[in-house]
Design an enzyme around this catalytic site. Structure first.
Site, PDB file in Angstrom:
ATOM      1  CD  GLN A  53       8.781 -20.032   5.133  1.00  0.00           C
ATOM      2  OE1 GLN A  53       9.685 -19.531   5.833  1.00  0.00           O
ATOM      3  NE2 GLN A  53       7.883 -20.823   5.794  1.00  0.00           N
TER       4      GLN A  53
ATOM      5  CB  ALA B   7      13.888 -16.941   3.311  1.00  0.00           C
ATOM      6  CE1 TYR B   8      14.351 -11.195   9.779  1.00  0.00           C
ATOM      7  CE2 TYR B   8      16.388 -12.525  10.926  1.00  0.00           C
ATOM      8  CZ  TYR B   8      15.459 -11.123  10.917  1.00  0.00           C
ATOM      9  OH  TYR B   8      15.608 -10.283  11.785  1.00  0.00           O
TER      10      TYR B   8
HETATM   11  P1  NAP Z   1       7.814  -6.813  14.743  1.00  0.00           P
HETATM   12  O1  NAP Z   1       7.618  -6.647  16.038  1.00  0.00           O
HETATM   13  O2  NAP Z   1       7.608  -7.898  13.876  1.00  0.00           O
HETATM   14  O3  NAP Z   1       7.822  -5.451  14.007  1.00  0.00           O
HETATM   15  C1  NAP Z   1       8.165  -5.285  12.502  1.00  0.00           C
HETATM   16  C2  NAP Z   1       7.695  -3.803  12.161  1.00  0.00           C
HETATM   17  O4  NAP Z   1       7.870  -3.592  10.736  1.00  0.00           O
HETATM   18  C3  NAP Z   1       5.996  -3.720  12.182  1.00  0.00           C
HETATM   19  O5  NAP Z   1       5.842  -2.281  12.533  1.00  0.00           O
HETATM   20  C4  NAP Z   1       5.750  -4.117  10.794  1.00  0.00           C
HETATM   21  O6  NAP Z   1       4.235  -3.549  10.600  1.00  0.00           O
HETATM   22  C5  NAP Z   1       6.907  -3.308  10.257  1.00  0.00           C
HETATM   23  N1  NAP Z   1       6.674  -3.972   8.714  1.00  0.00           N
HETATM   24  C6  NAP Z   1       6.887  -5.225   8.133  1.00  0.00           C
HETATM   25  N2  NAP Z   1       6.527  -4.983   6.860  1.00  0.00           N
HETATM   26  C7  NAP Z   1       6.415  -3.737   6.490  1.00  0.00           C
HETATM   27  C8  NAP Z   1       6.339  -3.021   5.259  1.00  0.00           C
HETATM   28  N3  NAP Z   1       6.407  -3.560   4.011  1.00  0.00           N
HETATM   29  N4  NAP Z   1       6.401  -1.717   5.360  1.00  0.00           N
HETATM   30  C9  NAP Z   1       6.410  -1.061   6.467  1.00  0.00           C
HETATM   31  N5  NAP Z   1       6.598  -1.829   7.754  1.00  0.00           N
HETATM   32  C10 NAP Z   1       6.552  -2.844   7.713  1.00  0.00           C
HETATM   33  O7  NAP Z   1       9.664  -7.023  14.713  1.00  0.00           O
HETATM   34  P2  NAP Z   1      10.989  -6.468  15.430  1.00  0.00           P
HETATM   35  O8  NAP Z   1      11.455  -7.665  16.284  1.00  0.00           O
HETATM   36  O9  NAP Z   1      10.466  -5.240  16.063  1.00  0.00           O
HETATM   37  O10 NAP Z   1      11.797  -6.398  14.326  1.00  0.00           O
HETATM   38  C11 NAP Z   1      12.130  -5.030  13.836  1.00  0.00           C
HETATM   39  C12 NAP Z   1      13.759  -5.280  13.047  1.00  0.00           C
HETATM   40  O11 NAP Z   1      14.839  -5.749  13.856  1.00  0.00           O
HETATM   41  C13 NAP Z   1      13.308  -6.007  11.791  1.00  0.00           C
HETATM   42  O12 NAP Z   1      14.220  -5.583  10.764  1.00  0.00           O
HETATM   43  C14 NAP Z   1      14.000  -7.298  12.309  1.00  0.00           C
HETATM   44  O13 NAP Z   1      14.490  -8.259  11.277  1.00  0.00           O
HETATM   45  C15 NAP Z   1      15.067  -6.943  13.137  1.00  0.00           C
HETATM   46  N6  NAP Z   1      15.659  -7.934  14.410  1.00  0.00           N
HETATM   47  C16 NAP Z   1      15.062  -8.410  15.114  1.00  0.00           C
HETATM   48  C17 NAP Z   1      15.133  -9.217  16.093  1.00  0.00           C
HETATM   49  C18 NAP Z   1      14.434  -9.543  17.336  1.00  0.00           C
HETATM   50  O14 NAP Z   1      14.975 -10.498  18.155  1.00  0.00           O
HETATM   51  N7  NAP Z   1      13.249  -9.323  17.668  1.00  0.00           N
HETATM   52  C19 NAP Z   1      16.459  -9.694  16.095  1.00  0.00           C
HETATM   53  C20 NAP Z   1      17.478  -9.137  14.849  1.00  0.00           C
HETATM   54  C21 NAP Z   1      16.715  -8.340  14.108  1.00  0.00           C
HETATM   55  P3  NAP Z   1       2.781  -4.188  10.754  1.00  0.00           P
HETATM   56  O15 NAP Z   1       2.657  -4.073  12.252  1.00  0.00           O
HETATM   57  O16 NAP Z   1       1.933  -3.600   9.926  1.00  0.00           O
HETATM   58  O17 NAP Z   1       3.115  -5.802  10.781  1.00  0.00           O
END
Ligand code: NAP
Length: 276
Positions: A105, A192-193
């Site tokens: 992870q 890790a996150y």
């Molecule tokens: P999500 O719905 O899982 O979306 C993540 C996106 O990142 C997806 O489009 C995914 O593509 C893409 N991705 C993952 N690995 C990649 C790679 N190697 N190259 C290009 N794209 C990649 O998550 P989210 O909640 O929208 O998160 C977006 C950001 O906000 C992240 O950085 C996350 O850590 C941060 N964040 C989220 C929260 C929350 O509550 N949701 C809170 C704090 C921070 P695929 O569809 O191909 O997997």
């Protein structure tokens, strides 16, 4: 070469990234690139926006793949001579219940969230035009993750003089320590996150200082932010914010007016600078 302003959002086929693109399509005066590692998922997302009457353009981008990053870099250089807005949103998180060994992870999470984001910055930051904006999406978990670090690590991460090399070494050491099962003894938290997002936040501060030193006069503003707890595939349906609400702070930073002299090198939540 086109003089049209251009904005790029990584990992924007779904979740917060998709909502950032939606908002930018409405508010950014130029071309907005929705990027995705999977072309099919990316094009479907562009079509979804089209149904809403919004025009996003598509470019493939896998931030784990240097060739893919460089292909986007070359495209932006050739077509636009650079870019005006970069939102580093792509990220991954293992679910709490996931039984994948912690060392795996750690390696996988750091690879995308820290090293992938850094590689995008290495290739694209030099292309960011004067008055450009860079937004690195971090998380509120950095506070608890930092508290879980030893005093020595906390001091290093909070230091104003930490270099990018030192940060890269620390992120690499975390992954190696998990493989040897000594990460707790070495002062790391069990997330890790969280460590990956500490890395993104500290990196943002270092990059902002680099811009101050090397590109003073270009008025580029670079910050990290937390979108809040957002209902996406990553955080699940019980989170408090909609993706559009989660996009608000990243979009605010991406659209700071050209006469703004800050925030820069800061970490924001709810459009407010945080101390961490
Ligand atoms: P999500 O719905 O899982 O979306 C993540 C996106 O990142 C997806 O489009 C995914 O593509 C893409 N991705 C993952 N690995 C990649 C790679 N190697 N190259 C290009 N794209 C990649 O998550 P989210 O909640 O929208 O998160 C977006 C950001 O906000 C992240 O950085 C996350 O850590 C941060 N964040 C989220 C929260 C929350 O509550 N949701 C809170 C704090 C921070 P695929 O569809 O191909 O997997």
């Amino acid at each position: 070469m086109s003089n049209t302003p251009v904005a790029v959002v990584t990992g924007s086929n779904k979740g917060i990234g998709f909502a950032i693109v939606r908002a930018l399509c409405k508010q950014f005066p130029g071309d907005v690139y929705l990027t995705a590692r999977d072309t099919g998922r990316g094009q479907e997302a562009v079509a979804k926006l089209q149904e809403e009457g919004l025009r996003a353009l598509f470019h493939q981008l896998d931030i784990d793949d240097l060739q893919s990053i460089r292909a986007l870099r070359d495209f932006l250089k050739e077509k636009y001579g650079g870019l005006n807005v970069l939102v580093n949103n792509a990220g991954i998180a293992f679910k709490v219940k996931d039984t994948t060994p912690f060392a795996v992870q750690a390696e996988v999470t750091l690879k995308t969230n820290f090293f992938g984001t850094r590689n995008v910055c290495i290739e694209l930051l030099p292309l960011v035009k004067p008055y450009g904006k860079v937004v690195n999406v971090s998380s509120m978990v950095i506070n608890s993750a930092l508290r879980g670090c030893s005093q020595e690590l906390q001091q290093k991460f909070r230091s104003d003089t930490i270099t990018e090399d030192e940060l890269v070494k620390l992120m690499t050491k975390f992954v190696e320590d998990t493989k040897k099962s000594v990460h707790e003894k070495e002062g790391w938290p069990n997330t890790a996150y969280g460590v990956s997002k500490i890395g993104v936040t500290v990196l943002s501060k270092i990059q902002a200082q680099m811009l101050n030193e090397k590109r003073k006069g270009d008025h580029i503003l670079l910050n990290s932010c937390c979108p809040g707890w957002v209902r996406t595939d990553m955080a699940g349906p019980n989170a408090t914010k909609s993706p559009d609400e989660g996009a608000e702070t990243p979009v605010y930073l991406a659209l700071l007016p050209s006469d703004a002299d800050g925030p820069h090198g800061q970490h924001l939540s709810d459009k407010t600078v945080q101390t961490w």
